[in-house]
Design an enzyme around this catalytic site. Structure first.
Site, PDB file in Angstrom:
ATOM      1  N   GLY A  13       0.846  -1.200   0.000  1.00  0.00           N
ATOM      2  CA  GLY A  13       0.000   0.000   0.000  1.00  0.00           C
ATOM      3  C   GLY A  13       0.874   1.238   0.000  1.00  0.00           C
ATOM      4  N   LEU A  15       1.390   3.686   2.428  1.00  0.00           N
ATOM      5  CA  LEU A  15       2.259   3.809   3.601  1.00  0.00           C
ATOM      6  C   LEU A  15       3.141   2.573   3.753  1.00  0.00           C
ATOM      7  CD1 LEU A  15       3.195   5.142   6.241  1.00  0.00           C
ATOM      8  CD2 LEU A  15       1.204   4.140   7.373  1.00  0.00           C
ATOM      9  N   TYR A 126     -16.510   5.661   7.918  1.00  0.00           N
ATOM     10  CA  TYR A 126     -15.070   5.388   7.927  1.00  0.00           C
ATOM     11  C   TYR A 126     -14.462   5.755   9.293  1.00  0.00           C
ATOM     12  CZ  TYR A 126     -10.082   6.124   6.910  1.00  0.00           C
ATOM     13  OH  TYR A 126      -8.714   6.110   6.944  1.00  0.00           O
TER      14      TYR A 126
HETATM   15  N1  NAP Z   1      -4.951   7.654   2.663  1.00  0.00           N
HETATM   16  C1  NAP Z   1      -5.162   8.645   3.526  1.00  0.00           C
HETATM   17  O1  NAP Z   1      -5.302   9.798   3.150  1.00  0.00           O
HETATM   18  C2  NAP Z   1      -5.191   8.344   5.005  1.00  0.00           C
HETATM   19  C3  NAP Z   1      -5.437   9.387   5.904  1.00  0.00           C
HETATM   20  C4  NAP Z   1      -5.431   9.105   7.272  1.00  0.00           C
HETATM   21  C5  NAP Z   1      -5.196   7.812   7.731  1.00  0.00           C
HETATM   22  N2  NAP Z   1      -4.984   6.826   6.817  1.00  0.00           N
HETATM   23  C6  NAP Z   1      -4.729   5.462   7.323  1.00  0.00           C
HETATM   24  O2  NAP Z   1      -3.413   5.126   6.947  1.00  0.00           O
HETATM   25  C7  NAP Z   1      -3.309   3.728   6.707  1.00  0.00           C
HETATM   26  C8  NAP Z   1      -2.632   3.455   5.383  1.00  0.00           C
HETATM   27  O3  NAP Z   1      -3.347   4.068   4.326  1.00  0.00           O
HETATM   28  P1  NAP Z   1      -2.835   3.962   2.816  1.00  0.00           P
HETATM   29  O4  NAP Z   1      -3.225   5.229   2.132  1.00  0.00           O
HETATM   30  O5  NAP Z   1      -1.420   3.516   2.790  1.00  0.00           O
HETATM   31  O6  NAP Z   1      -3.789   2.769   2.287  1.00  0.00           O
HETATM   32  P2  NAP Z   1      -3.625   1.842   0.973  1.00  0.00           P
HETATM   33  O7  NAP Z   1      -2.615   2.419   0.028  1.00  0.00           O
HETATM   34  O8  NAP Z   1      -4.990   1.570   0.462  1.00  0.00           O
HETATM   35  O9  NAP Z   1      -2.976   0.513   1.557  1.00  0.00           O
HETATM   36  C9  NAP Z   1      -3.699  -0.401   2.300  1.00  0.00           C
HETATM   37  C10 NAP Z   1      -3.055  -1.749   2.128  1.00  0.00           C
HETATM   38  O10 NAP Z   1      -3.779  -2.711   2.913  1.00  0.00           O
HETATM   39  C11 NAP Z   1      -4.058  -3.857   2.127  1.00  0.00           C
HETATM   40  N3  NAP Z   1      -5.305  -4.436   2.599  1.00  0.00           N
HETATM   41  C12 NAP Z   1      -6.565  -3.935   2.449  1.00  0.00           C
HETATM   42  N4  NAP Z   1      -7.458  -4.747   3.035  1.00  0.00           N
HETATM   43  C13 NAP Z   1      -6.754  -5.797   3.561  1.00  0.00           C
HETATM   44  C14 NAP Z   1      -7.113  -6.960   4.278  1.00  0.00           C
HETATM   45  N5  NAP Z   1      -8.385  -7.218   4.580  1.00  0.00           N
HETATM   46  N6  NAP Z   1      -6.128  -7.814   4.667  1.00  0.00           N
HETATM   47  C15 NAP Z   1      -4.836  -7.549   4.383  1.00  0.00           C
HETATM   48  N7  NAP Z   1      -4.444  -6.470   3.687  1.00  0.00           N
HETATM   49  C16 NAP Z   1      -5.390  -5.604   3.282  1.00  0.00           C
HETATM   50  C17 NAP Z   1      -4.160  -3.356   0.712  1.00  0.00           C
HETATM   51  O11 NAP Z   1      -3.912  -4.418  -0.185  1.00  0.00           O
HETATM   52  P3  NAP Z   1      -4.454  -4.375  -1.711  1.00  0.00           P
HETATM   53  O12 NAP Z   1      -3.837  -3.188  -2.325  1.00  0.00           O
HETATM   54  O13 NAP Z   1      -3.965  -5.649  -2.292  1.00  0.00           O
HETATM   55  O14 NAP Z   1      -5.947  -4.266  -1.600  1.00  0.00           O
HETATM   56  C18 NAP Z   1      -3.067  -2.283   0.697  1.00  0.00           C
HETATM   57  O15 NAP Z   1      -1.797  -2.860   0.422  1.00  0.00           O
HETATM   58  C19 NAP Z   1      -4.733   3.177   6.860  1.00  0.00           C
HETATM   59  O16 NAP Z   1      -4.892   2.688   8.166  1.00  0.00           O
HETATM   60  C20 NAP Z   1      -5.615   4.407   6.693  1.00  0.00           C
HETATM   61  O17 NAP Z   1      -6.837   4.264   7.391  1.00  0.00           O
HETATM   62  C21 NAP Z   1      -4.974   7.056   5.481  1.00  0.00           C
END
Ligand code: NAP
Length: 295
Positions: A13, A15, A126
């Site tokens: 992902g 992060l 969310y």
């Molecule tokens: N994005 C933002 O702006 C933001 C803001 C505040 C907080 N956050 C938090 O920061 C964290 C990281 O966000 P990110 O933007 O890096 O998210 P991301 O790019 O969507 O990455 C999430 C990763 O988790 C994997 N995943 C999803 N569902 C899963 C499951 N059931 N079992 C195992 N792996 C799973 C995904 O795999 P696949 O790609 O194969 O589906 C992906 O590799 C999250 O906790 C999010 O809530 C994000």
């Protein structure tokens, strides 16, 4: 914490990718969805029992904020009950769980940065599901770190969202489309590379508990977009709009800047969001327009 073996969940992902880079040289086990489905308790337990990590970092989440409004079951399944699974397994394995959470646990009524002491009050599914995840982690796993962050963008792009805000803006500009961006939601955009650095530092200290970690400063999404275009010397048709006009399915906090009373400026606070954005653009191969680089 003297960590040795670290398992990163969501390793491909946005992060997760930067965490894997930041933890280069550690005894690291990157886990993608192909390796572990955290909603599946038995499988997750089996995988982690084999790895025997000292630390599990959970970056996996269902991050499509608007879709969460309709897919409530899926949102809670990934963001809350899977966090409970990990908390239980980590507690049993006596390992530390680092769980990533969000600024969207707050309602946005405050007009100054939220600290770890402020009471969450989510206004969308969310945020509610992520807060439930935090509660499970805190209640079940004694050795935990909950790290709340906001407005993430990183080189890998959010796999859940299909890109990140910066890349979406640049794509729209390239397509020559008029761009409308909300100017009434204030946040601290955060480069995942910087956040990965903070998490790595936390692993090297005896910290446990709840931490806010973002780049410093704040802006609206409209100002963020404007800064991207300024830095690159681009001039698309960019118009400010309002949350009401945009009419997204999920409500969003109007103000969700996070401050870290707990980290007290020791770690990530040093780099402002403008600097981090410029670094991201350079590191993704873009040329900065020199007239704007110092602005
Ligand atoms: N994005 C933002 O702006 C933001 C803001 C505040 C907080 N956050 C938090 O920061 C964290 C990281 O966000 P990110 O933007 O890096 O998210 P991301 O790019 O969507 O990455 C999430 C990763 O988790 C994997 N995943 C999803 N569902 C899963 C499951 N059931 N079992 C195992 N792996 C799973 C995904 O795999 P696949 O790609 O194969 O589906 C992906 O590799 C999250 O906790 C999010 O809530 C994000």
């Amino acid at each position: 914490m003297g960590a040795s073996r670290v398992a990163v969940i969501g390793a491909n992902g946005q992060l997760g990718t930067d965490l894997v880079k930041a933890l280069d040289g550690w005894d690291l086990v990157p886990l993608t969805l192909a390796d572990v489905e955290i909603c599946d308790y038995a499988q997750t337990r089996q995988v982690l029992e084999l790895i025997r990590p000292d630390v599990v970092i959970n970056t996996a989440a269902f991050v499509r904020v608007d879709d969460c409004e309709e897919e409530v079951g899926q949102a809670f399944s990934v963001n809350a009950f899977a966090a409970r699974n990990l908390a239980q397994i980590c507690a049993d394995l006596d390992c530390t769980l680092v769980h990533i959470s969000t600024d969207y646990v707050f309602d946005g009524q405050k007009r100054e940065p939220y600290t770890e002491e402020d009471l969450p009050n989510p206004i969308n599914v969310y945020g509610a599901s992520k807060l439930a995840g935090e509660h499970f982690v805190r209640a079940i796993c004694p050795k935990h770190l909950i790290v709340r962050t906001s407005g993430l963008y990183g080189k890998a792009g959010s796999s859940g969202k299909g890109g990140n805000f910066v890349e979406t803006m640049l794509r729209l500009a390239k397509e020559g489309r008029p761009i409308r961006v909300v100017d009434d939601q204030v946040l601290a955009p955060t480069y995942t590379k910087d956040l990965a650095g903070v998490i790595t530092s936390l692993l090297q200290s005896p910290e446990i508990g709840l931490y806010h970690a973002t780049n410093a400063g704040h802006c609206t999404w409209y100002e963020f977009a404007g800064r991207i275009f300024d830095l690159l010397g681009l001039h698309p048709t960019l118009t400010a709009t309002t949350t009401t006009e945009l009419g997204a399915r999920a409500q969003r906090p109007r103000y969700s800047v996070l401050a870290s009373a707990a980290l007290n400026g020791r770690l990530l606070g040093a780099r402002r969001w403008e600097e981090a954005l410029q670094a991201y653009l350079l590191e993704t191969g873009r040329a900065i327009a020199s007239a704007k680089a110092d602005g």
